[in-house]
Design an enzyme around this catalytic site. Structure first.
Site, PDB file in Angstrom:
ATOM      1  N   ARG A  48       0.818  -1.229   0.000  1.00 40.53           N
ATOM      2  CA  ARG A  48       0.000   0.000   0.000  1.00 40.53           C
ATOM      3  C   ARG A  48       0.844   1.267   0.000  1.00 40.53           C
ATOM      4  O   ARG A  48       0.320   2.358  -0.093  1.00 40.53           O
ATOM      5  CB  ARG A  48      -0.996  -0.013   1.166  1.00 40.53           C
ATOM      6  CG  ARG A  48      -2.052   1.077   1.062  1.00 40.53           C
ATOM      7  CD  ARG A  48      -3.161   0.941   2.072  1.00 40.53           C
ATOM      8  NE  ARG A  48      -2.695   0.483   3.351  1.00 40.53           N
ATOM      9  CZ  ARG A  48      -2.034   1.249   4.241  1.00 40.53           C
ATOM     10  NH1 ARG A  48      -1.799   2.513   3.975  1.00 40.53           N
ATOM     11  NH2 ARG A  48      -1.638   0.738   5.384  1.00 40.53           N
ATOM     12  N   TYR A 102     -15.569  10.344 -19.216  1.00 41.03           N
ATOM     13  CA  TYR A 102     -15.910   8.952 -18.939  1.00 41.03           C
ATOM     14  C   TYR A 102     -17.009   8.875 -17.864  1.00 41.03           C
ATOM     15  O   TYR A 102     -16.954   9.589 -16.859  1.00 41.03           O
ATOM     16  CB  TYR A 102     -14.639   8.215 -18.490  1.00 41.03           C
ATOM     17  CG  TYR A 102     -14.898   6.808 -18.035  1.00 41.03           C
ATOM     18  CD1 TYR A 102     -15.199   5.809 -18.950  1.00 41.03           C
ATOM     19  CD2 TYR A 102     -14.850   6.480 -16.691  1.00 41.03           C
ATOM     20  CE1 TYR A 102     -15.444   4.525 -18.523  1.00 41.03           C
ATOM     21  CE2 TYR A 102     -15.095   5.191 -16.258  1.00 41.03           C
ATOM     22  CZ  TYR A 102     -15.395   4.216 -17.191  1.00 41.03           C
ATOM     23  OH  TYR A 102     -15.646   2.946 -16.764  1.00 41.03           O
ATOM     24  N   ASP A 174      -7.297  12.482 -18.917  1.00 37.80           N
ATOM     25  CA  ASP A 174      -7.542  11.056 -19.039  1.00 37.80           C
ATOM     26  C   ASP A 174      -7.035  10.668 -20.429  1.00 37.80           C
ATOM     27  O   ASP A 174      -7.652  11.017 -21.437  1.00 37.80           O
ATOM     28  CB  ASP A 174      -9.041  10.759 -18.876  1.00 37.80           C
ATOM     29  CG  ASP A 174      -9.341   9.258 -18.910  1.00 37.80           C
ATOM     30  OD1 ASP A 174      -8.567   8.523 -19.553  1.00 37.80           O
ATOM     31  OD2 ASP A 174     -10.348   8.845 -18.316  1.00 37.80           O
ATOM     32  N   LYS A 199      -7.727  -0.810 -20.231  1.00 40.01           N
ATOM     33  CA  LYS A 199      -7.985  -0.684 -21.668  1.00 40.01           C
ATOM     34  C   LYS A 199      -6.711  -0.999 -22.469  1.00 40.01           C
ATOM     35  O   LYS A 199      -6.230  -2.109 -22.373  1.00 40.01           O
ATOM     36  CB  LYS A 199      -8.547   0.708 -21.954  1.00 40.01           C
ATOM     37  CG  LYS A 199      -9.679   1.132 -20.984  1.00 40.01           C
ATOM     38  CD  LYS A 199     -10.896   0.232 -21.062  1.00 40.01           C
ATOM     39  CE  LYS A 199     -11.852   0.382 -19.884  1.00 40.01           C
ATOM     40  NZ  LYS A 199     -12.244   1.734 -19.532  1.00 40.01           N
TER      41      LYS A 199
END
Ligand SMILES: *Cc1c(COP(=O)(O)O)cnc(C)c1O
Length: 382
Positions: A48, A102, A174, A199
């Site tokens: 993390r 998006y 983005d 993607k």
């Protein structure tokens, strides 16, 4: 290896790789440890903290591809987007967002920001004046997406980056649809480039991941927030993503050429009313796309002539599969009117250019003749 001298496919294949000192294997080993020493070490590693060996390998590769100082992998595109938003936006701040973004990012803004006291405005269009007219005294961030989903709108990246600089704002993009093979926004002055690695970076429809690339200064701040929010990517996913990016350049080249060919074919087709693809001369911002992209990507949208039933057409396709996602090696198709924009009325959709006959097409890397053949046979019966 000095990354600046390397070609893009060499970067894809090699940069960031972890040497297997034990056996000399050809690929980065996977280090699944969640426990590392803390004394007498340079880096206190913990998943993390986004600093395990495999997380770092992806970060280094992505930084080189995005021409950024730093790269960092996240558990999803939305983990990346939300972490970056909440790093630079707090109670009382304001953000200017491009009108067409998006759906997941849109929902994050309209469902969460009010509760957190973050103000936002969506632009009316994508010209610099549309962004500038929304800037207020408490604006901190400008957020764009180009090419956009689903209409492949092109925003002038450098103009928006310059505008952000003039007003002292952090600019974010983005960059998912273009991929770093076709577009490197940091070269044009953008501060932070974000990807849904689910993607093109993943590319095989089997990874959910996100990536952020930016300067060391910005990444320090993002890292501090990211540790608290905990959207880190697992080492196994990092390994898969590193593996996928090795072929990114080759895949995207093929996505580009297939999509260009199919866009041109569909544009001349009597059954197709309209095609949206930044590589077409008929695209209203083709000249901007030419300036800021080295290829036009694998995503296009097209509208069937009114005499066709788009649902029937989609069901008739054999090779091209319906899919909520995009950017895999396989060709997939989606009806925005039945998915992302299903909650709007038909008239509301028409008003923003998303007709019921609009199809978003993620052009795969198959042989282009086979893709065309599938479209032709589906049209015959629709
Ligand atoms: C899919 C997608 C996202 C969200 O990414 P996830 O990995 O699904 O969280 C963000 N932006 C764009 C353009 C996308 O296509």
């Amino acid at each position: 290896m000095t990354k600046n001298k390397l070609g893009i496919n060499t970067i894809c294949t090699h940069l960031g790789e972890i040497k297997d000192n034990q056996f000399g294997g050809a690929i980065s080993p996977i280090f699944m440890a969640t426990s590392y020493p803390f004394m007498d070490v340079d880096i206190k590693r913990y998943p993390r903290y986004f600093n395990t060996p495999n997380q770092q390998a992806v970060g280094v590769k992505m930084a080189a591809l995005e021409h950024a100082e730093m790269g960092m992998p996240f558990a999803s595109g939305m983990a990346a987007i939300s972490t970056v938003f909440f790093t630079f936006l707090k109670h009382g701040d304001h953000v200017v967002l491009q009108n067409e973004i998006y759906g997941g990012a849109f929902n994050l803004v309209v469902e969460e920001f009010d509760k957190m006291g973050i103000e936002y405005s969506f632009t009316d269009g994508v010209a610099a004046s549309d962004f500038e007219s929304k800037i207020k005294s408490n604006t901190k961030v400008i957020y764009i997406e180009t090419p956009s989903n689903p209409l492949l709108t092109i925003t002038d990246i450098k103009t928006i980056a310059d505008l952000a600089k003039k007003h002292g704002l952090v600019s974010m993009i983005d960059n998912t649809f273009a991929s770093p093979i076709n577009q490197t926004p940091i070269d044009l002055g953008i501060d932070i480039s974000i990807h849904s690695a689910t993607k093109y970076l993943g590319g095989h429809s089997d990874i959910c991941a996100g990536v952020v690339a930016c300067s060391e200064d910005h990444m320090d701040k993002i890292w501090n927030k990211a540790k608290n929010l905990g959207g880190n990517m697992s080492d196994f996913m990092c390994y898969l993503l590193e593996r996928s990016i090795k072929t990114l350049g080759v895949r995207v080249e093929r996505h580009n050429s297939n999509a260009q060919f199919i866009a041109q074919y569909l544009e001349d087709h009597s059954a197709i009313y309209k095609v949206y693809y930044p590589g077409l001369k008929s695209h209203p911002n083709h000249h901007i796309a030419q300036k800021q992209m080295s290829g036009f990507g694998g995503m296009l949208s097209f509208e069937l002539d009114k005499k066709f039933d788009s649902v029937r057409f989609q069901k008739r396709l054999n090779l091209i599969k319906p899919s909520m996602s995009l950017a895999g090696v396989e060709s997939t198709i989606l009806l925005p009117s039945k998915t992302s924009h299903a909650l709007l009325t038909s008239a509301q959709r028409e008003a923003i250019g998303i007709s019921d006959n609009l199809l978003r097409f993620s052009v795969g890397i198959e042989n282009k003749e086979d893709i065309l053949h599938d479209i032709e046979q589906a049209l015959k019966e629709s």
